[in-house]
Motif scaffolding. Structure first.
Motif, PDB file in Angstrom:
ATOM      1  N   GLY A  10      -8.381   4.521  -0.235  1.00  0.00           N
ATOM      2  CA  GLY A  10      -7.968   5.400   0.855  1.00  0.00           C
ATOM      3  C   GLY A  10      -7.792   4.714   2.192  1.00  0.00           C
ATOM      4  O   GLY A  10      -7.499   5.365   3.190  1.00  0.00           O
ATOM      5  N   ARG A  11      -7.958   3.390   2.230  1.00  0.00           N
ATOM      6  CA  ARG A  11      -7.791   2.621   3.459  1.00  0.00           C
ATOM      7  C   ARG A  11      -6.928   1.397   3.176  1.00  0.00           C
ATOM      8  O   ARG A  11      -6.972   0.836   2.088  1.00  0.00           O
ATOM      9  N   VAL A  12      -6.164   0.994   4.178  1.00  0.00           N
ATOM     10  CA  VAL A  12      -5.329  -0.195   4.036  1.00  0.00           C
ATOM     11  C   VAL A  12      -5.348  -0.949   5.363  1.00  0.00           C
ATOM     12  O   VAL A  12      -5.460  -0.351   6.434  1.00  0.00           O
ATOM     13  N   GLU A  21      -0.787   1.536  -3.761  1.00  0.00           N
ATOM     14  CA  GLU A  21       0.048   0.407  -4.173  1.00  0.00           C
ATOM     15  C   GLU A  21      -0.334  -0.874  -3.436  1.00  0.00           C
ATOM     16  O   GLU A  21      -0.432  -1.944  -4.049  1.00  0.00           O
ATOM     17  N   LEU A  22      -0.539  -0.762  -2.129  1.00  0.00           N
ATOM     18  CA  LEU A  22      -0.902  -1.944  -1.348  1.00  0.00           C
ATOM     19  C   LEU A  22      -2.290  -2.456  -1.730  1.00  0.00           C
ATOM     20  O   LEU A  22      -2.516  -3.670  -1.803  1.00  0.00           O
ATOM     21  N   ASN A  23      -3.222  -1.540  -2.007  1.00  0.00           N
ATOM     22  CA  ASN A  23      -4.548  -1.961  -2.445  1.00  0.00           C
ATOM     23  C   ASN A  23      -4.491  -2.633  -3.808  1.00  0.00           C
ATOM     24  O   ASN A  23      -5.210  -3.605  -4.051  1.00  0.00           O
ATOM     25  N   ALA A  69      -5.814  -6.330  -4.556  1.00  0.00           N
ATOM     26  CA  ALA A  69      -6.785  -6.572  -5.628  1.00  0.00           C
ATOM     27  C   ALA A  69      -6.269  -7.642  -6.591  1.00  0.00           C
ATOM     28  O   ALA A  69      -7.035  -8.488  -7.059  1.00  0.00           O
ATOM     29  N   ALA A  70      -4.962  -7.623  -6.852  1.00  0.00           N
ATOM     30  CA  ALA A  70      -4.360  -8.636  -7.727  1.00  0.00           C
ATOM     31  C   ALA A  70      -4.469 -10.026  -7.109  1.00  0.00           C
ATOM     32  O   ALA A  70      -4.532 -11.027  -7.834  1.00  0.00           O
ATOM     33  N   ARG A  71      -4.512 -10.087  -5.797  1.00  0.00           N
ATOM     34  CA  ARG A  71      -4.681 -11.363  -5.089  1.00  0.00           C
ATOM     35  C   ARG A  71      -6.142 -11.794  -5.038  1.00  0.00           C
ATOM     36  O   ARG A  71      -6.462 -12.850  -4.531  1.00  0.00           O
ATOM     37  N   GLY A  72      -7.039 -10.930  -5.514  1.00  0.00           N
ATOM     38  CA  GLY A  72      -8.461 -11.242  -5.502  1.00  0.00           C
ATOM     39  C   GLY A  72      -9.196 -10.738  -4.286  1.00  0.00           C
ATOM     40  O   GLY A  72     -10.354 -11.074  -4.065  1.00  0.00           O
ATOM     41  N   CYS A  73      -8.545  -9.904  -3.482  1.00  0.00           N
ATOM     42  CA  CYS A  73      -9.175  -9.355  -2.280  1.00  0.00           C
ATOM     43  C   CYS A  73      -9.922  -8.072  -2.625  1.00  0.00           C
ATOM     44  O   CYS A  73      -9.570  -7.363  -3.563  1.00  0.00           O
ATOM     45  N   ARG A  74     -10.925  -7.765  -1.842  1.00  0.00           N
ATOM     46  CA  ARG A  74     -11.644  -6.506  -1.999  1.00  0.00           C
ATOM     47  C   ARG A  74     -10.906  -5.430  -1.218  1.00  0.00           C
ATOM     48  O   ARG A  74     -10.302  -5.704  -0.181  1.00  0.00           O
ATOM     49  N   THR A  75     -10.953  -4.217  -1.705  1.00  0.00           N
ATOM     50  CA  THR A  75     -10.262  -3.098  -1.057  1.00  0.00           C
ATOM     51  C   THR A  75     -11.208  -1.914  -0.911  1.00  0.00           C
ATOM     52  O   THR A  75     -12.238  -1.846  -1.576  1.00  0.00           O
TER      53      THR A  75
END
Length: 67
Positions: free
Chosen positions: A46-48, A31-33, A37-43
Motif C-alpha cells: 500500500g506504499r510506494v 506493480e511497482l512493489n 521485490a524482484a530487485r531484492g528490495c523490501r516493500t
C-alpha cells in the motif's frame, strides 16, 4: 539524501499525482512493489517510494513501462 527521496506515498497521493482513481493507484503501487521485490528490495504493501513513482511516470530516464 533529501526527505522527498525517502518519502513513501499511499494510494490517495498516487491517485492525486497521476490523476487516476484510487483503485488504479493501488494497482500501480502493487506493480511497482512487485518490481522492487524482484530487485531484492523490501516493500510495504500500500506504499510506494516517491522517487520510484517519479522515475517511472515523470522521468524520461524511467520511461521503461510505456505508460
Amino acid at each position: 539524501m533529501d526527505d522527498k527521496n525517502l518519502r513513501l506515498l499511499g494510494a490517495a497521493e498516487v491517485s492525486d499525482q497521476l490523476g487516476v482513481c484510487r483503485s488504479k493507484a493501488y494497482q500501480i503501487i502493487k506493480e511497482l512493489n512487485a518490481e522492487m521485490a524482484a530487485r531484492g528490495c523490501r516493500t510495504i504493501p500500500g506504499r510506494v517510494s516517491s522517487q520510484l513513482l517519479e522515475e517511472t511516470f515523470f522521468s524520461t530516464r524511467g520511461a521503461r513501462h510505456g505508460r
